[in-house]
Design a protein around this motif. Structure first.
Motif, PDB file in Angstrom:
ATOM      1  N   PHE A   3       0.861  -1.182   0.000  1.00 53.41           N
ATOM      2  CA  PHE A   3       0.000   0.000   0.000  1.00 53.41           C
ATOM      3  C   PHE A   3       0.896   1.230   0.000  1.00 53.41           C
ATOM      4  O   PHE A   3       2.107   1.120   0.159  1.00 53.41           O
ATOM      5  CB  PHE A   3      -0.955   0.028   1.211  1.00 53.41           C
ATOM      6  N   ALA A   4       0.298   2.381  -0.177  1.00 55.24           N
ATOM      7  CA  ALA A   4       1.062   3.630  -0.129  1.00 55.24           C
ATOM      8  C   ALA A   4       0.344   4.597   0.790  1.00 55.24           C
ATOM      9  O   ALA A   4      -0.878   4.543   0.929  1.00 55.24           O
ATOM     10  CB  ALA A   4       1.186   4.225  -1.527  1.00 55.24           C
ATOM     11  N   VAL A   5       1.109   5.444   1.448  1.00 56.24           N
ATOM     12  CA  VAL A   5       0.533   6.450   2.333  1.00 56.24           C
ATOM     13  C   VAL A   5       0.760   7.819   1.690  1.00 56.24           C
ATOM     14  O   VAL A   5       1.893   8.161   1.347  1.00 56.24           O
ATOM     15  CB  VAL A   5       1.197   6.414   3.727  1.00 56.24           C
ATOM     16  N   GLU A   6      -0.317   8.563   1.520  1.00 55.29           N
ATOM     17  CA  GLU A   6      -0.218   9.874   0.880  1.00 55.29           C
ATOM     18  C   GLU A   6       0.089  10.945   1.937  1.00 55.29           C
ATOM     19  O   GLU A   6      -0.373  10.843   3.068  1.00 55.29           O
ATOM     20  CB  GLU A   6      -1.540  10.227   0.186  1.00 55.29           C
ATOM     21  N   PRO A   7       0.847  11.962   1.540  1.00 55.77           N
ATOM     22  CA  PRO A   7       1.185  13.009   2.508  1.00 55.77           C
ATOM     23  C   PRO A   7      -0.064  13.667   3.086  1.00 55.77           C
ATOM     24  O   PRO A   7      -0.990  14.004   2.345  1.00 55.77           O
ATOM     25  CB  PRO A   7       1.992  14.035   1.694  1.00 55.77           C
TER      26      PRO A   7
END
Ligand code: ATP
Ligand code: MG
Length: 328
Positions: free
Chosen positions: A40-44
């Motif tokens: 997964f990715a975490v957005e700023p």
């Protein structure tokens, strides 16, 4: 790239963490798959929640991201730089911008130290600042988390659980992180204190420009604070999406069961057929195919054969062979 056009602050690719299972004479007899193939990715700037039953691997995920556990497979990147992968020994400097708030805040404070000493300590380790400069920073942060500076002379047992959370948070904020992982930040607090602590988290987030990973089994808290949510089951992500979408129309049978079992804000009431029975299987002996199939009322023979991958539709991902058919 995110909707804002900025790169994700954190990217997690096929991350796994297996613990050896030891038998007679300490021989390795198997492995416990606490975390498997997690991406997964975490957005700023977002608050990304992680939910799931006890033992599903939430803390293991947090600790593997932090480098407390070495990944068995996969990698983690922060702002494009690799911060954790199998065999990676040296942590790049950028990792200091990622901080972890432990599940038990009391345990992370040394009972023999005053709060001042506990708060100076991370700065002594990570900076070469003078005592005066450290004290100035400590005072600034202590005020920001809503504690009187006079408390700096107290010991952990002299303050309340809610105040200990504030100190735990202050301890990492002095280091100026960008991404904070909270592990069960409201457990053990009574409801009124919980509300105050959550408000504080929100205020600090905008004041210090933070991004949060928010591990919690409290669905009402997650629903109220998180922008997106990841649902984990037995070391895997089974569903990921905007909190509003996942809570309004959960796609995975596990998420449906989890949500129907818990009180939520404005949620539909418990429906009899969606109940979660029994305990999750032993993570050192995971079922073939879909890991949830042994507890899933919709399981068919294919579910024992095929390991479903996350099927992402408009940012709402689900790992279930039958989700389209079931939501039709
Ligand atoms: N250091 C370790 N050594 C061996 N097994 C571990 C270790 N840490 C966790 N595990 C196992 O990994 C699995 C996942 O544990 P983890 O603590 O990540 O779950 P969790 O989702 O955080 O649960 P909880 O909600 O109770 O905090 C469990 O089966 C646990 O027993
Ligand atoms: Mg945990």
């Amino acid at each position: 790239m995110s909707e804002t056009g900025n790169p994700p602050i954190l990217e997690v690719d096929n991350l796994a963490r297996h613990f050896p299972v030891r038998g007679f004479l300490n021989r390795k007899v198997g492995s416990l798959r606490a975390l498997d193939d997690v991406s997964f990715a975490v957005e700023p700037g977002e608050i990304l929640g992680i939910v799931g039953e006890s033992g599903c691997g939430k803390s293991t995920l947090g600790k593997t991201l932090m480098g407390i556990h070495e990944p068995s497979e996969g990698e983690v990147r922060m702002l494009g730089e690799r911060i954790a992968s199998p065999g990676q020994k040296r942590a790049p400097k950028i990792r200091a911008r990622l901080q972890y708030v432990y599940q038990d805040p009391g345990a992370s404070l040394d009972p023999r130290w005053t709060l001042r000493r506990s708060l100076h300590e991370p700065l002594i380790i990570h900076t070469d600042w003078s005592r005066e400069k450290r004290e100035e920073k400590v005072r600034e942060i202590v005020k920001a988390v809503g504690l009187p500076v006079e408390h700096l002379d107290l010991y952990p047992h002299e303050i309340s659980g809610g105040q200990q959370r504030r100190v735990g948070l202050a301890r990492i904020l002095v280091l100026g992180p960008e991404l904070v992982i909270f592990d069960e930040p409201t457990s053990g607090l009574d409801v009124s204190v919980q509300a105050t602590v959550l408000r504080l988290f929100r205020d600090l987030k905008s004041e210090f420009d933070l991004t949060y990973l928010f591990i919690s089994h409290d669905l009402a808290v997650v629903q109220s604070i998180c922008d997106r949510v990841i649902v984990m089951y037995l070391g895997r992500i089974v569903e990921i999406g905007k909190t509003a979408d996942v809570f309004a129309a959960p796609r995975h049978p596990y998420t449906q069961a989890l949500l129907s079992a818990a009180p939520r804000i404005g949620g539909p009431r418990v429906t009899e057929n969606f109940s979660l029975q029994g305990e999750p299987p032993d993570p050192s002996n995971v079922p073939s195919g879909c890991r949830f199939r042994t507890r899933c009322q919709y399981a068919i023979s294919d579910c024992a054969e095929i390991d479903p991958h996350l099927d992402d539709q408009d940012g709402h991902g689900v790992a279930c062979l039958r989700w389209r058919e079931l939501s039709a």
